[in-house]
Design a protein around this motif. Sequence first.
Motif, PDB file in Angstrom:
ATOM      1  N   PHE A 276      60.985  34.105  44.922  1.00 43.13           N
ATOM      2  CA  PHE A 276      61.128  35.009  46.111  1.00 43.13           C
ATOM      3  C   PHE A 276      61.681  36.162  45.784  1.00 43.13           C
ATOM      4  CE2 PHE A 276      62.361  36.024  50.267  1.00 43.13           C
ATOM      5  CZ  PHE A 276      61.046  36.130  51.014  1.00 43.13           C
TER       6      PHE A 276
ATOM      7  N   SER B 263      63.304  30.073  45.515  1.00 47.87           N
ATOM      8  CA  SER B 263      64.254  31.072  45.793  1.00 47.87           C
ATOM      9  C   SER B 263      64.677  32.508  45.059  1.00 47.87           C
ATOM     10  CB  SER B 263      65.563  30.273  46.289  1.00 47.87           C
ATOM     11  OG  SER B 263      65.554  29.487  47.191  1.00 47.87           O
TER      12      SER B 263
ATOM     13  N   GLY C 170      65.773  34.153  50.079  1.00 45.82           N
ATOM     14  CA  GLY C 170      65.050  32.873  49.680  1.00 45.82           C
ATOM     15  C   GLY C 170      65.904  31.697  49.711  1.00 45.82           C
TER      16      GLY C 170
END
Length: 300
Positions: free
Chosen positions: A180, A177, A205
């Motif tokens: 991302f 996450s 994310g």
Amino acid sequence: MYIEQVKNSRFNIWLYLPIPVGFIGLMVLNFIGTQGMDVEKMMHNMIEQLGTNVTFVLMVGPLSFACLFLLFWVKFVHGQSIRSLTTSRPKVDWKRIFFSFGLCSTITIVMILLAYLATPENYVYNFKPGPFFTFLFLGMILIPLQTSFEEYLFRGYMMQGIGVVTNSRLIPLLITSILFGLMHAANPEVAKIGPLIMIYYIGTGFFLGILTLMDEGLELSLGFHAANNLVGALLLTADWTAFQTHSILKDVSEPSAGFDIVLPVFIVFPILLYIFARKYKWKNWKQKLTGKLLLVEKID
């Protein structure tokens, strides 16, 4: 069981590492390379010289081809089926993909319509039939490939690989996450709005990662991500966004970090999680998001 599908003797850390290490290296080089540059002006120069649609292809095309390369690597280097990279179900659930795509498309359309009705002075009519339908054709091919690459890389390949190495679900959720979000750090939106927009990218994310872990597959995140990028790009563009397209409307307002970040991350995403949880009867949230991996007897 989604992560556990690669927890077997065929998982080879040395075959796994080149993809994430190489991509993270490219992220770092791209971020360093854009420091001190006026990314928005650079985009404008490209559009003036090459046109909006050609610039779009040059921006999105490499990630679209990267999707095909990643699937090739998984299939022929790792010997892992594309099905097992996509879902823990016996076959890919296309109904899930289309439901998520439709739900996200509806929300995107409603939010843009409400924003337009609330402040019409912030938007200009940008529709030109020829360029628009050319972009529609290009976008329907390239954007789903681009978004699928990001999903297969972060929520698929890296989620499974990090999960197997750490024997954890929480660690890959956190790492993928955050990575991302950081992938978008060189976007012109960050320079224009400021670092607070990273809350949106990292929050997205986490939302997509939770979808993947709770639903034991990528179908919902694949549908959501494709709809978010494609429908958004068809309806709305701005001079300061990474996607500058022949959309129907153009935002001419001065952007700021505020409600546009709070609304999706802290209101829309929780509501969507509730809808998905009710529809697909999700249970065992703690185990699926923070627990250790389960033992498996046979893996495709």
